[in-house]
Structure formats: structure tokens, C-alpha cells
Design a protein around this motif. Structure first.
Motif, PDB file in Angstrom:
ATOM      1  N   UNK A   7      51.720  36.524  18.171  1.00 30.58           N
ATOM      2  CA  UNK A   7      52.960  35.749  18.189  1.00 30.58           C
ATOM      3  C   UNK A   7      53.502  35.700  19.608  1.00 30.58           C
ATOM      4  N   UNK A   8      53.548  34.492  20.173  1.00 31.24           N
ATOM      5  CA  UNK A   8      54.083  34.292  21.516  1.00 31.24           C
ATOM      6  C   UNK A   8      55.567  33.958  21.424  1.00 31.24           C
ATOM      7  N   UNK A   9      56.361  34.502  22.331  1.00 31.33           N
ATOM      8  CA  UNK A   9      57.792  34.221  22.390  1.00 31.33           C
ATOM      9  C   UNK A   9      58.016  32.886  23.086  1.00 31.33           C
ATOM     10  N   UNK A  10      58.851  32.035  22.484  1.00 25.63           N
ATOM     11  CA  UNK A  10      59.249  30.757  23.077  1.00 25.63           C
ATOM     12  C   UNK A  10      60.769  30.700  23.111  1.00 25.63           C
ATOM     13  N   UNK A  11      61.342  30.033  24.109  1.00 29.35           N
ATOM     14  CA  UNK A  11      62.807  29.996  24.209  1.00 29.35           C
ATOM     15  C   UNK A  11      63.470  29.118  23.149  1.00 29.35           C
ATOM     16  N   UNK A  12      62.760  28.092  22.653  1.00 30.40           N
ATOM     17  CA  UNK A  12      63.335  27.150  21.699  1.00 30.40           C
ATOM     18  C   UNK A  12      62.238  26.756  20.711  1.00 30.40           C
ATOM     19  N   UNK A  13      62.359  27.210  19.471  1.00 30.09           N
ATOM     20  CA  UNK A  13      61.299  26.998  18.487  1.00 30.09           C
ATOM     21  C   UNK A  13      61.097  25.516  18.164  1.00 30.09           C
ATOM     22  N   UNK A  14      62.181  24.779  17.967  1.00 31.32           N
ATOM     23  CA  UNK A  14      62.039  23.351  17.648  1.00 31.32           C
ATOM     24  C   UNK A  14      61.336  22.594  18.769  1.00 31.32           C
ATOM     25  N   UNK A  15      61.698  22.900  20.010  1.00 29.78           N
ATOM     26  CA  UNK A  15      61.051  22.251  21.151  1.00 29.78           C
ATOM     27  C   UNK A  15      59.573  22.643  21.227  1.00 29.78           C
ATOM     28  N   UNK A  16      59.263  23.893  20.928  1.00 36.06           N
ATOM     29  CA  UNK A  16      57.872  24.355  20.969  1.00 36.06           C
ATOM     30  C   UNK A  16      57.033  23.692  19.880  1.00 36.06           C
ATOM     31  N   UNK A  17      57.623  23.470  18.707  1.00 37.18           N
ATOM     32  CA  UNK A  17      56.908  22.768  17.630  1.00 37.18           C
ATOM     33  C   UNK A  17      56.593  21.341  18.071  1.00 37.18           C
ATOM     34  N   UNK A  18      57.581  20.657  18.623  1.00 38.11           N
ATOM     35  CA  UNK A  18      57.368  19.285  19.095  1.00 38.11           C
ATOM     36  C   UNK A  18      56.297  19.247  20.184  1.00 38.11           C
ATOM     37  N   UNK A  19      56.341  20.212  21.110  1.00 34.47           N
ATOM     38  CA  UNK A  19      55.368  20.255  22.207  1.00 34.47           C
ATOM     39  C   UNK A  19      53.965  20.554  21.674  1.00 34.47           C
ATOM     40  N   UNK A  20      53.880  21.417  20.659  1.00 34.41           N
ATOM     41  CA  UNK A  20      52.589  21.722  20.035  1.00 34.41           C
ATOM     42  C   UNK A  20      51.914  20.444  19.552  1.00 34.41           C
ATOM     43  N   UNK A  21      52.666  19.627  18.801  1.00 35.87           N
ATOM     44  CA  UNK A  21      52.128  18.383  18.248  1.00 35.87           C
ATOM     45  C   UNK A  21      51.808  17.400  19.374  1.00 35.87           C
ATOM     46  N   UNK A  22      52.709  17.300  20.348  1.00 34.48           N
ATOM     47  CA  UNK A  22      52.500  16.398  21.494  1.00 34.48           C
ATOM     48  C   UNK A  22      51.215  16.730  22.241  1.00 34.48           C
ATOM     49  N   UNK A  23      50.904  18.016  22.337  1.00 37.53           N
ATOM     50  CA  UNK A  23      49.728  18.455  23.092  1.00 37.53           C
ATOM     51  C   UNK A  23      48.454  18.536  22.246  1.00 37.53           C
ATOM     52  N   UNK A  24      48.515  18.053  20.990  1.00 40.68           N
ATOM     53  CA  UNK A  24      47.316  18.009  20.161  1.00 40.68           C
ATOM     54  C   UNK A  24      47.144  19.178  19.221  1.00 40.68           C
ATOM     55  N   UNK A  25      48.165  20.035  19.113  1.00 37.52           N
ATOM     56  CA  UNK A  25      48.120  21.147  18.169  1.00 37.52           C
ATOM     57  C   UNK A  25      48.651  20.720  16.814  1.00 37.52           C
ATOM     58  N   UNK A  26      48.698  21.672  15.890  1.00 34.84           N
ATOM     59  CA  UNK A  26      49.089  21.369  14.513  1.00 34.84           C
ATOM     60  C   UNK A  26      49.934  22.509  13.961  1.00 34.84           C
TER      61      UNK A  26
END
Length: 125
Positions: free
Chosen positions: A78-97
């Protein structure tokens, strides 16, 4: 400065969700020397594995049922991120799921290479 440059990357937790959690718990107790600490999941226990030298939980071993039924049987970092909603959006933007969650302050994702990991929102306290 972008979010990934403004906070220090860190790993918050590691856990394993598996069908035979008790056997795997006992394996790591005997192999590594962890002390299991039960976590009540409402009818069964998952386990925090405690480092006896620090008396601190360092990882979890969970049953593959209930809220964890859909998780793959692998160690999840589990990696720490400053903003979970932003990280979810970035995940999808970068080709993750997104594969599980969000649940309170974390999600489970699959990166573009197929590896599964968790993202945990940094505590504000």
C-alpha cells in the motif's frame, strides 16, 4: 509543483489475502518469528503480524472472504498518496485499473503491467 513531487513516497502497509490464512499465518510465525494479533472481522479473525522486537504490527494476513473475497492471493503493498480521489483518476489516466474500492481511505489498483497494489490516502492528523 505536482502532487508526486510535494510529498515523500512511502509504503504504509503490506498484506496478503489468501484462502488458507491460518496456515499461512502459522507459516510466517514459524519462518520469520512474527506474533499474530487477531483482528475481528465479524465472525472470523484476520491477523496483524507483529514484530516482537518493536511490538508493532508490520503486515497483515487476511482471509479471502467477506470484503476481501475479490482480492488476489498475493502480497499487496500500500503506497501513501496525498489525495485518494486524484490518485484514482491518475491511475485510470495512466492506463491502470481500479479493482477494489474505494473503501474508507484506500483502494486496490492494477497497474498497466498487471501488478496489483494499494493506494492509501495520507492521514491529515
Amino acid at each position: 509543483m505536482s502532487d508526486h513531487q510535494s510529498h515523500s513516497p512511502q509504503i504504509a502497509w503490506v498484506d496478503l489475502t489468501i484462502g488458507n490464512a491460518v496456515d499461512v499465518r502459522d507459516f510466517y510465525v514459524q519462518l520469520v518469528g512474527f506474533r499474530p494479533e487477531p483482528v475481528d472481522m465479524g465472525g472470523y479473525d484476520d491477523y496483524n503480524m507483529v514484530d516482537p522486537s518493536s511490538d508493532q504490527p508490520v503486515l497483515g494476513i487476511c482471509h479471502k472472504k467477506g470484503v476481501n473475497a475479490s482480492l488476489p492471493p498475493q502480497w499487496i503493498v500500500y503506497f501513501v498518496v496525498p489525495d485518494l480521489e486524484a490518485a484514482i483518476a491518475k491511475t485510470v489516466e495512466l492506463g491502470g485499473e481500479l479493482i477494489d474500492g474505494p473503501r474508507s481511505d484506500f483502494v486496490i489498483i492494477r497497474d498497466p503491467g498487471g501488478a496489483v497494489t494499494g493506494l492509501l490516502e495520507a492521514s491529515t492528523s
